[in-house]
Design a protein around this motif. Structure first.
Motif, PDB file in Angstrom:
ATOM      1  N   THR A  73       0.832  -1.203   0.000  1.00 25.37           N
ATOM      2  CA  THR A  73       0.000   0.000   0.000  1.00 25.37           C
ATOM      3  C   THR A  73       0.870   1.258   0.000  1.00 25.37           C
ATOM      4  OG1 THR A  73      -1.782  -1.162   1.137  1.00 25.37           O
ATOM      5  CG2 THR A  73      -1.811   1.246   1.239  1.00 25.37           C
ATOM      6  N   ALA A  74       1.879   1.286   0.862  1.00 27.05           N
ATOM      7  CA  ALA A  74       2.775   2.447   0.923  1.00 27.05           C
ATOM      8  C   ALA A  74       3.519   2.625  -0.397  1.00 27.05           C
ATOM      9  CB  ALA A  74       3.760   2.290   2.077  1.00 27.05           C
ATOM     10  N   TYR A  75       3.965   1.521  -0.974  1.00 28.00           N
ATOM     11  CA  TYR A  75       4.683   1.583  -2.251  1.00 28.00           C
ATOM     12  C   TYR A  75       3.768   2.075  -3.364  1.00 28.00           C
ATOM     13  CZ  TYR A  75       7.275   0.146  -6.362  1.00 28.00           C
ATOM     14  OH  TYR A  75       7.910   0.142  -7.575  1.00 28.00           O
ATOM     15  N   ASP A  76       2.574   1.503  -3.450  1.00 25.45           N
ATOM     16  CA  ASP A  76       1.617   1.920  -4.489  1.00 25.45           C
ATOM     17  C   ASP A  76       1.271   3.401  -4.364  1.00 25.45           C
ATOM     18  OD1 ASP A  76       1.546  -0.611  -5.593  1.00 25.45           O
ATOM     19  OD2 ASP A  76      -0.344  -1.179  -4.650  1.00 25.45           O
ATOM     20  N   ALA A  80       2.163   6.193  -7.152  1.00 21.91           N
ATOM     21  CA  ALA A  80       1.091   6.961  -7.788  1.00 21.91           C
ATOM     22  C   ALA A  80       1.291   8.467  -7.619  1.00 21.91           C
ATOM     23  CB  ALA A  80      -0.263   6.555  -7.220  1.00 21.91           C
ATOM     24  N   GLU A  81       1.783   8.861  -6.451  1.00 21.02           N
ATOM     25  CA  GLU A  81       1.972  10.281  -6.159  1.00 21.02           C
ATOM     26  C   GLU A  81       3.355  10.785  -6.564  1.00 21.02           C
ATOM     27  OE1 GLU A  81      -0.483  12.238  -5.043  1.00 21.02           O
ATOM     28  OE2 GLU A  81      -1.803  10.482  -5.105  1.00 21.02           O
ATOM     29  N   LYS A  82       4.198   9.866  -7.055  1.00 24.03           N
ATOM     30  CA  LYS A  82       5.580  10.206  -7.415  1.00 24.03           C
ATOM     31  C   LYS A  82       6.309  10.851  -6.239  1.00 24.03           C
ATOM     32  CE  LYS A  82       4.651  10.682 -12.374  1.00 24.03           C
ATOM     33  NZ  LYS A  82       3.627   9.717 -12.380  1.00 24.03           N
ATOM     34  N   GLU A  83       6.131  10.225  -5.076  1.00 25.18           N
ATOM     35  CA  GLU A  83       6.768  10.698  -3.855  1.00 25.18           C
ATOM     36  C   GLU A  83       7.810   9.696  -3.391  1.00 25.18           C
ATOM     37  OE1 GLU A  83       3.641  11.243  -1.035  1.00 25.18           O
ATOM     38  OE2 GLU A  83       2.924  13.076  -1.990  1.00 25.18           O
ATOM     39  N   LYS A  84       8.621  10.117  -2.446  1.00 26.36           N
ATOM     40  CA  LYS A  84       9.631   9.245  -1.870  1.00 26.36           C
ATOM     41  C   LYS A  84       8.949   8.096  -1.121  1.00 26.36           C
ATOM     42  CE  LYS A  84      13.722   9.272   0.999  1.00 26.36           C
ATOM     43  NZ  LYS A  84      14.640  10.041   1.807  1.00 26.36           N
ATOM     44  N   ASP A  95      18.874 -17.135   7.505  1.00 23.50           N
ATOM     45  CA  ASP A  95      18.951 -17.965   8.716  1.00 23.50           C
ATOM     46  C   ASP A  95      17.567 -18.370   9.230  1.00 23.50           C
ATOM     47  OD1 ASP A  95      17.912 -15.727  10.025  1.00 23.50           O
ATOM     48  OD2 ASP A  95      19.721 -15.336  11.194  1.00 23.50           O
ATOM     49  N   GLY A  96      16.514 -17.927   8.517  1.00 20.05           N
ATOM     50  CA  GLY A  96      15.158 -18.308   8.900  1.00 20.05           C
ATOM     51  C   GLY A  96      14.469 -17.328   9.827  1.00 20.05           C
ATOM     52  N   LYS A  97      15.174 -16.251  10.212  1.00 26.19           N
ATOM     53  CA  LYS A  97      14.595 -15.244  11.100  1.00 26.19           C
ATOM     54  C   LYS A  97      14.314 -13.972  10.304  1.00 26.19           C
ATOM     55  CE  LYS A  97      17.094 -16.997  15.062  1.00 26.19           C
ATOM     56  NZ  LYS A  97      18.167 -16.761  16.015  1.00 26.19           N
ATOM     57  N   TYR A  98      13.247 -13.270  10.699  1.00 27.92           N
ATOM     58  CA  TYR A  98      12.921 -11.996  10.057  1.00 27.92           C
ATOM     59  C   TYR A  98      13.789 -10.894  10.646  1.00 27.92           C
ATOM     60  CZ  TYR A  98       8.884 -13.984   7.719  1.00 27.92           C
ATOM     61  OH  TYR A  98       8.071 -14.723   6.908  1.00 27.92           O
ATOM     62  N   ARG A  99      14.225  -9.989   9.781  1.00 33.74           N
ATOM     63  CA  ARG A  99      15.014  -8.833  10.196  1.00 33.74           C
ATOM     64  C   ARG A  99      14.275  -7.576   9.753  1.00 33.74           C
ATOM     65  NH1 ARG A  99      20.364 -11.043  10.579  1.00 33.74           N
ATOM     66  NH2 ARG A  99      19.950 -13.107  11.429  1.00 33.74           N
ATOM     67  N   TRP A 100      14.284  -6.559  10.612  1.00 34.95           N
ATOM     68  CA  TRP A 100      13.666  -5.284  10.266  1.00 34.95           C
ATOM     69  C   TRP A 100      14.508  -4.580   9.221  1.00 34.95           C
ATOM     70  CZ3 TRP A 100       8.885  -3.766  11.132  1.00 34.95           C
ATOM     71  CH2 TRP A 100       8.173  -4.363  12.161  1.00 34.95           C
ATOM     72  N   ILE A 101      13.847  -4.054   8.204  1.00 35.20           N
ATOM     73  CA  ILE A 101      14.486  -3.355   7.086  1.00 35.20           C
ATOM     74  C   ILE A 101      13.842  -1.974   6.969  1.00 35.20           C
ATOM     75  CG2 ILE A 101      14.853  -3.378   4.572  1.00 35.20           C
ATOM     76  CD1 ILE A 101      16.235  -5.701   6.031  1.00 35.20           C
ATOM     77  N   LEU A 102      14.644  -0.964   6.691  1.00 37.23           N
ATOM     78  CA  LEU A 102      14.128   0.361   6.364  1.00 37.23           C
ATOM     79  C   LEU A 102      14.321   0.542   4.867  1.00 37.23           C
ATOM     80  CD1 LEU A 102      13.013   3.149   7.120  1.00 37.23           C
ATOM     81  CD2 LEU A 102      15.387   3.883   7.475  1.00 37.23           C
ATOM     82  N   ALA A 103      13.229   0.624   4.149  1.00 42.95           N
ATOM     83  CA  ALA A 103      13.278   0.805   2.704  1.00 42.95           C
ATOM     84  C   ALA A 103      13.051   2.274   2.377  1.00 42.95           C
ATOM     85  CB  ALA A 103      12.218  -0.058   2.023  1.00 42.95           C
ATOM     86  N   GLU A 104      13.902   2.810   1.528  1.00 47.74           N
ATOM     87  CA  GLU A 104      13.768   4.203   1.086  1.00 47.74           C
ATOM     88  C   GLU A 104      13.879   4.255  -0.420  1.00 47.74           C
ATOM     89  OE1 GLU A 104      15.827   7.260   3.303  1.00 47.74           O
ATOM     90  OE2 GLU A 104      16.629   5.690   4.577  1.00 47.74           O
TER      91      GLU A 104
END
Length: 104
Positions: A73-76, A80-84, A95-104
């Protein structure tokens, strides 16, 4: 000449891809249909998944199920708004564990 310009453009692209593959940051690229077309080597090493399995929408299998709709939803909206685009989400590490990622 046109042929020389095309050759130079391809060499520049190859150089850029080789640089992106050495950076220890998760990098991806998508097309105008929002389908992933590229992941750098660090992404492949981080997830332990081969490129063919990640392309298109395959990469979504590695996003935590509780974060996927929020991410898409955030990506779409940003697309659509041509925003960051900025969002935190969990990505499955090899390793099978989830890691927090910051996507920019």
């Amino acid at each position: 000449s046109k042929k020389m310009a095309e050759l130079e453009a391809q060499q520049n692209k190859n150089h850029l891809v080789s640089l992106l593959d050495t950076i220890p940051i998760l990098i991806w690229e998508d097309d105008i249909n929002k389908k992933r077309t590229y992941f750098n080597n660090f992404w492949l090493e981080f997830t332990g998944v081969n490129l063919e399995d990640l392309l298109g929408d395959g990469w979504t299998k590695n996003v935590h199920p509780d974060d996927l709709i929020k991410y898409l939803t955030a990506y779409d909206n940003a697309y659509a708004e041509k925003e960051k685009f900025v969002i935190e989400y969990r990505l499955l590490h090899k390793d099978g564990k989830y890691r927090w990622i910051l996507a920019e």
